[in-house]
Design a protein around this motif. Sequence first.
Motif, PDB file in Angstrom:
ATOM      1  N   PHE A 324       0.808  -1.216   0.000  1.00  0.00           N
ATOM      2  CA  PHE A 324       0.000   0.000   0.000  1.00  0.00           C
ATOM      3  C   PHE A 324       0.845   1.272   0.000  1.00  0.00           C
ATOM      4  N   VAL A 325       2.159   1.158   0.184  1.00  0.00           N
ATOM      5  CA  VAL A 325       3.011   2.336   0.365  1.00  0.00           C
ATOM      6  C   VAL A 325       2.922   3.328  -0.794  1.00  0.00           C
ATOM      7  N   PRO A 326       2.839   2.886  -2.069  1.00  0.00           N
ATOM      8  CA  PRO A 326       2.716   3.872  -3.150  1.00  0.00           C
ATOM      9  C   PRO A 326       1.495   4.784  -3.020  1.00  0.00           C
ATOM     10  N   ALA A 327       0.478   4.341  -2.264  1.00  0.00           N
ATOM     11  CA  ALA A 327      -0.730   5.164  -2.093  1.00  0.00           C
ATOM     12  C   ALA A 327      -0.634   6.103  -0.889  1.00  0.00           C
ATOM     13  N   LEU A 328       0.381   5.939  -0.047  1.00  0.00           N
ATOM     14  CA  LEU A 328       0.486   6.763   1.161  1.00  0.00           C
ATOM     15  C   LEU A 328       0.558   8.268   0.880  1.00  0.00           C
ATOM     16  N   PRO A 329       1.282   8.716  -0.158  1.00  0.00           N
ATOM     17  CA  PRO A 329       1.309  10.159  -0.419  1.00  0.00           C
ATOM     18  C   PRO A 329      -0.079  10.761  -0.591  1.00  0.00           C
ATOM     19  N   VAL A 330      -1.013   9.986  -1.148  1.00  0.00           N
ATOM     20  CA  VAL A 330      -2.383  10.485  -1.306  1.00  0.00           C
ATOM     21  C   VAL A 330      -2.995  10.784   0.056  1.00  0.00           C
ATOM     22  N   GLY A 331      -2.803   9.854   1.015  1.00  0.00           N
ATOM     23  CA  GLY A 331      -3.364  10.048   2.345  1.00  0.00           C
ATOM     24  C   GLY A 331      -2.757  11.224   3.071  1.00  0.00           C
ATOM     25  N   LEU A 332      -1.440  11.386   2.980  1.00  0.00           N
ATOM     26  CA  LEU A 332      -0.788  12.498   3.669  1.00  0.00           C
ATOM     27  C   LEU A 332      -1.103  13.829   2.989  1.00  0.00           C
ATOM     28  N   MET A 333      -1.136  13.821   1.668  1.00  0.00           N
ATOM     29  CA  MET A 333      -1.433  15.056   0.960  1.00  0.00           C
ATOM     30  C   MET A 333      -2.890  15.473   1.134  1.00  0.00           C
ATOM     31  N   LYS A 334      -3.794  14.504   1.349  1.00  0.00           N
ATOM     32  CA  LYS A 334      -5.211  14.844   1.437  1.00  0.00           C
ATOM     33  C   LYS A 334      -5.480  15.788   2.596  1.00  0.00           C
ATOM     34  N   SER A 335      -4.721  15.653   3.690  1.00  0.00           N
ATOM     35  CA  SER A 335      -4.883  16.571   4.812  1.00  0.00           C
ATOM     36  C   SER A 335      -4.451  17.986   4.451  1.00  0.00           C
ATOM     37  N   LEU A 336      -3.573  18.098   3.444  1.00  0.00           N
ATOM     38  CA  LEU A 336      -3.006  19.396   3.096  1.00  0.00           C
ATOM     39  C   LEU A 336      -3.698  20.035   1.903  1.00  0.00           C
ATOM     40  N   SER A 337      -3.976  19.238   0.887  1.00  0.00           N
ATOM     41  CA  SER A 337      -4.518  19.804  -0.347  1.00  0.00           C
ATOM     42  C   SER A 337      -5.360  18.774  -1.086  1.00  0.00           C
ATOM     43  N   GLY A 338      -6.627  19.087  -1.304  1.00  0.00           N
ATOM     44  CA  GLY A 338      -7.509  18.173  -2.007  1.00  0.00           C
ATOM     45  C   GLY A 338      -7.094  17.982  -3.456  1.00  0.00           C
ATOM     46  N   SER A 339      -6.762  19.087  -4.147  1.00  0.00           N
ATOM     47  CA  SER A 339      -6.344  18.983  -5.545  1.00  0.00           C
ATOM     48  C   SER A 339      -4.998  18.280  -5.651  1.00  0.00           C
ATOM     49  N   GLY A 340      -4.095  18.529  -4.683  1.00  0.00           N
ATOM     50  CA  GLY A 340      -2.806  17.841  -4.691  1.00  0.00           C
ATOM     51  C   GLY A 340      -2.981  16.347  -4.513  1.00  0.00           C
ATOM     52  N   ALA A 341      -3.866  15.947  -3.599  1.00  0.00           N
ATOM     53  CA  ALA A 341      -4.125  14.528  -3.372  1.00  0.00           C
ATOM     54  C   ALA A 341      -4.755  13.894  -4.601  1.00  0.00           C
ATOM     55  N   ARG A 342      -5.628  14.618  -5.273  1.00  0.00           N
ATOM     56  CA  ARG A 342      -6.253  14.081  -6.480  1.00  0.00           C
ATOM     57  C   ARG A 342      -5.195  13.848  -7.558  1.00  0.00           C
ATOM     58  N   GLY A 343      -4.266  14.793  -7.690  1.00  0.00           N
ATOM     59  CA  GLY A 343      -3.193  14.623  -8.652  1.00  0.00           C
ATOM     60  C   GLY A 343      -2.306  13.429  -8.334  1.00  0.00           C
ATOM     61  N   LEU A 344      -2.003  13.227  -7.047  1.00  0.00           N
ATOM     62  CA  LEU A 344      -1.199  12.083  -6.636  1.00  0.00           C
ATOM     63  C   LEU A 344      -1.939  10.770  -6.885  1.00  0.00           C
ATOM     64  N   MET A 345      -3.259  10.770  -6.646  1.00  0.00           N
ATOM     65  CA  MET A 345      -4.055   9.579  -6.896  1.00  0.00           C
ATOM     66  C   MET A 345      -3.996   9.195  -8.385  1.00  0.00           C
ATOM     67  N   VAL A 346      -4.164  10.185  -9.246  1.00  0.00           N
ATOM     68  CA  VAL A 346      -4.105   9.925 -10.684  1.00  0.00           C
ATOM     69  C   VAL A 346      -2.722   9.404 -11.069  1.00  0.00           C
ATOM     70  N   ASP A 347      -1.672   9.976 -10.460  1.00  0.00           N
ATOM     71  CA  ASP A 347      -0.314   9.532 -10.752  1.00  0.00           C
ATOM     72  C   ASP A 347      -0.118   8.063 -10.361  1.00  0.00           C
ATOM     73  N   VAL A 348      -0.646   7.663  -9.198  1.00  0.00           N
ATOM     74  CA  VAL A 348      -0.550   6.263  -8.765  1.00  0.00           C
ATOM     75  C   VAL A 348      -1.272   5.357  -9.755  1.00  0.00           C
ATOM     76  N   MET A 349      -2.454   5.771 -10.193  1.00  0.00           N
ATOM     77  CA  MET A 349      -3.230   4.951 -11.116  1.00  0.00           C
ATOM     78  C   MET A 349      -2.554   4.820 -12.472  1.00  0.00           C
ATOM     79  N   LYS A 350      -1.896   5.889 -12.918  1.00  0.00           N
ATOM     80  CA  LYS A 350      -1.205   5.824 -14.208  1.00  0.00           C
ATOM     81  C   LYS A 350       0.071   5.007 -14.094  1.00  0.00           C
ATOM     82  N   THR A 351       0.737   5.086 -12.942  1.00  0.00           N
ATOM     83  CA  THR A 351       2.002   4.374 -12.760  1.00  0.00           C
ATOM     84  C   THR A 351       1.787   2.872 -12.598  1.00  0.00           C
TER      85      THR A 351
END
Length: 415
Positions: A324-351
């Motif tokens: 699950f570690v590749p998805a952790l940035p989404v969880g940490l970023m979600k507390s800081l920025s919704g759009s940033g977390a969405r971008g990280l989520m898309v990056d995980v899905m593309k990777t």
Amino acid sequence: MALNIVWIAFILVGFMAAFGQMLAGDLGVFPKMLTGLFDTARTGFDISIGLVGVMSLWLGLMRIGEQAGVIGLFARAAAPFFRRLFPAIPNGHPAGGSIVMNFSANLLGLDNAATPLGLKAMRELQQINPQPAVASDPMIMFLVLNTAGLTLIPTSVIAIRQTLAVEQGLVGFNAADIFLPTLIGTFISFSAGLLAVAWMQRIRLLCAPVLAFYGGFIALMGALYVGLRGLPPDQLAQRVSLIGSLTILAIVALFVAAGALRRINVYEAFVEGAKDGFGVAVQIIPYLIAMLVAISVFRTSGCMDLLMRGLAGLIGALGINTDFVPALPVGLMKSLSGSGARGLMVDVMKTHGVDAFPSRVAAIIQGSTETTFYVLAVYFGSVNIRQTRYALACGLIADAVGLVGAIAVAYAFYH
């Protein structure tokens, strides 16, 4: 005080990290940080100004609802439950109805409606706040439950998964298979936030109204699962859109009809309430920009990536499965920025591919947690609250428990 410490830490830690990278030979780090600083400042302004129209619309409609007596009716209907959570709100106060409306919009995933209603509730809570610069107990409870992000159906996440599945050539992929796991994850986050604030405020939750709410919510989850299970993603999105749109427009029609029956000047009531929309939207600009630029410095300096690598190493050393570690940035970023977390989520899905386990974890996290720092900055900033007391701590507890819960649910469903 808590937000002040966090803000200083983001700026100074980010600057020191970037300075170290410059000494190591990365001469582009400071220009990148400066670009991010200006971009996020402009983003904060754009977000605030973009709220003007929506704020004016909803504050105007809420004024109609108040004068027609509908808001008070909603508040009385939910009074047994909310009286337990917000004992300091007087019976019949308009804040109760606004809180009910805000939570209803959040449940349906209607962000554009939820934010103005939440700001309206904060302004009404400020009217009964004995210390205008200090967050009151009802404000903290309201904010933390908002940051918990209780949502029935993560429509936007499902839509993103479906789009990426088509791009990746996945035939027959069910983008809506995260529906139930996300629902469970957001319920865990909400419960953690509620328990944290209730413990701080010495609120007793073992009572009939609260137990009835939990029972009703669980029953609703079951009904939604049975009713929407097996639908193709496009039909699910259509049904969800219909439920949300019909509910909101029915409330609008109810307000106007009730106002007409009560013989109030509905048009004048709307205009009177809408006039406050611009002022509220403009007032949050400095608070929102302050938080966004601090987050930008921390993120563009590479501190977030460094934190992720450290967490991955720690988790691996403990012998815990690191899938699950590749998805952790989404969880940490979600507390800081919704759009940033969405971008990280898309990056995980593309990777990794939209159907991979890390991508499913990222989707569940994105759908079941909320942007704590954004909510605190905007909502408290709208009423000039400077001392947030324990609101940030309880919000982060809800985020942390929600993150762990989302990962655990993902393992239970997909691993």
